[in-house]
Design a protein around this motif. Structure first.
Motif, PDB file in Angstrom:
ATOM      1  N   ARG A 289       1.037  -1.337  -0.126  1.00 47.96           N
ATOM      2  CA  ARG A 289      -0.110   0.034  -0.061  1.00 47.96           C
ATOM      3  C   ARG A 289       0.990   1.203  -0.140  1.00 47.96           C
ATOM      4  O   ARG A 289       0.678   2.216  -0.518  1.00 47.96           O
ATOM      5  CB  ARG A 289      -0.867  -0.032   1.232  1.00 47.96           C
ATOM      6  CG  ARG A 289      -1.798   0.956   1.087  1.00 47.96           C
ATOM      7  CD  ARG A 289      -2.806   0.794   2.223  1.00 47.96           C
ATOM      8  NE  ARG A 289      -2.389   0.415   3.641  1.00 47.96           N
ATOM      9  CZ  ARG A 289      -2.622  -0.487   4.334  1.00 47.96           C
ATOM     10  NH1 ARG A 289      -3.282  -1.752   3.642  1.00 47.96           N
ATOM     11  NH2 ARG A 289      -1.870  -0.831   5.348  1.00 47.96           N
ATOM     12  N   GLN A 290       1.977   1.307   0.933  1.00 46.25           N
ATOM     13  CA  GLN A 290       2.884   2.182   0.840  1.00 46.25           C
ATOM     14  C   GLN A 290       3.409   2.782  -0.409  1.00 46.25           C
ATOM     15  O   GLN A 290       3.441   3.923  -0.971  1.00 46.25           O
ATOM     16  CB  GLN A 290       3.921   2.195   2.005  1.00 46.25           C
ATOM     17  CG  GLN A 290       4.991   3.203   2.061  1.00 46.25           C
ATOM     18  CD  GLN A 290       5.516   3.347   3.412  1.00 46.25           C
ATOM     19  OE1 GLN A 290       5.070   3.537   4.458  1.00 46.25           O
ATOM     20  NE2 GLN A 290       6.926   3.660   3.175  1.00 46.25           N
TER      21      GLN A 290
ATOM     22  N   SER B  19       0.931   3.772  -3.155  1.00 47.29           N
ATOM     23  CA  SER B  19       0.559   5.230  -2.742  1.00 47.29           C
ATOM     24  C   SER B  19       1.415   6.268  -3.140  1.00 47.29           C
ATOM     25  O   SER B  19       1.383   7.312  -3.516  1.00 47.29           O
ATOM     26  CB  SER B  19      -0.036   5.356  -1.446  1.00 47.29           C
ATOM     27  OG  SER B  19       1.189   5.188  -0.655  1.00 47.29           O
ATOM     28  N   GLN B  20       2.903   5.856  -2.884  1.00 47.32           N
ATOM     29  CA  GLN B  20       3.919   6.949  -3.179  1.00 47.32           C
ATOM     30  C   GLN B  20       4.081   7.242  -4.744  1.00 47.32           C
ATOM     31  O   GLN B  20       4.343   8.243  -5.004  1.00 47.32           O
ATOM     32  CB  GLN B  20       5.228   6.362  -2.568  1.00 47.32           C
ATOM     33  CG  GLN B  20       5.449   6.599  -1.321  1.00 47.32           C
ATOM     34  CD  GLN B  20       6.815   5.999  -0.680  1.00 47.32           C
ATOM     35  OE1 GLN B  20       7.181   5.067   0.034  1.00 47.32           O
ATOM     36  NE2 GLN B  20       7.797   6.702  -1.076  1.00 47.32           N
TER      37      GLN B  20
ATOM     38  N   GLY C 131       1.235   6.959  -6.623  1.00 44.94           N
ATOM     39  CA  GLY C 131       0.182   7.562  -7.116  1.00 44.94           C
ATOM     40  C   GLY C 131      -0.707   6.537  -7.945  1.00 44.94           C
ATOM     41  O   GLY C 131      -1.449   6.823  -8.945  1.00 44.94           O
TER      42      GLY C 131
ATOM     43  N   GLY D 257      -2.253   2.149  -8.500  1.00 46.45           N
ATOM     44  CA  GLY D 257      -2.696   0.845  -8.107  1.00 46.45           C
ATOM     45  C   GLY D 257      -2.266  -0.357  -8.568  1.00 46.45           C
ATOM     46  O   GLY D 257      -1.417  -0.286  -9.538  1.00 46.45           O
TER      47      GLY D 257
END
Length: 227
Positions: free
Chosen positions: A41-42, A45-46, A48, A50
């Protein structure tokens, strides 16, 4: 400085690692990889993006359980699980096993050179799914320098969760969380059960009495959640 053509450069965009509860018996979810879920997830998300934006993927593949829990932790759709390696899988790719992740990074780098508009990801595992790591790569330069902190808020968040208490003298009714039946070289079976005690919710670990009836039932039936 080394004279490598810029068209061959591959950049890490996000890197993270985390540790599970060290003792398997103290983990909250015995069939999940909480650290890899957090790590995945990290890094996504870093960047931007999926998991479906990752075209070239190598999920660490020491055993089937590592692949299945890894794919589930990353949120990879099940139809993509059979193709969750571009290297060939640790048992089959034909190189030194203790250096598999380096080969996986190399395999992803080669694909990204041919496919410069896409994203790649490599994951790593150590011990009993105890240490988890992930990196997202691309042929495009990142907007910000990539940092790999030794102690991150991610790890502090995982460590803040108290370990499950194991009752070494369990007594009373309990529910099965997981179990296995193994055999020795002569084919003699042995059963091991982990579960939670009613009331206290503490975990117990038990050997199953060496009854053929009990052990055959464990093989033939799904006993998860049974009392």
């Amino acid at each position: 400085a080394l004279g490598i053509l810029e068209v061959k450069w591959i950049y890490p965009h996000a890197i993270a690692e985390a540790r599970e509860q060290w003792l398997v018996s103290e983990r909250h979810e015995l069939g999940a990889a909480a650290a890899l879920e957090a790590v995945g997830r990290q890094v996504l998300s870093q960047c931007g993006i999926g998991i479906n934006d990752i075209r070239h993927l190598d999920v660490y593949s020491c055993f089937p359980v590592a692949i299945e829990t890894g794919c589930a932790a990353l949120g990879l759709p099940q139809e993509r699980w059979p193709s969750a390696t571009v290297t060939g899988g640790l048992p089959y790719f034909g190189g030194p096993g203790n250096n598999y992740v380096t080969h996986a990074l190399s395999a992803v780098a080669r694909l990204l050179r041919r496919d410069p508009g896409c994203w790649g990801m490599v994951t790593g595992v150590s011990y009993y799914l105890s240490k988890q790591a992930a990196a997202v790569l691309s042929a495009r330069a990142p907007r910000h320098p990539v940092e790999w902190a030794a102690e991150t808020p991610l790890q502090r968040h995982l460590d803040a969760r108290a370990p499950v208490v194991v009752d070494v003298t369990p007594c009373g009714a309990a529910k099965i969380e997981t179990y296995t039946v193994t055999t020795d070289r002569e084919g003699r079976p042995r059963g091991i059960v982990l579960g939670r005690l009613d009331g206290s919710n503490r975990r117990f670990i038990a050997n199953v009495p060496s009854s053929e009836t009990h052990l055959q039932a464990m093989v033939r039936q799904d006993m998860l959640g049974q009392t």
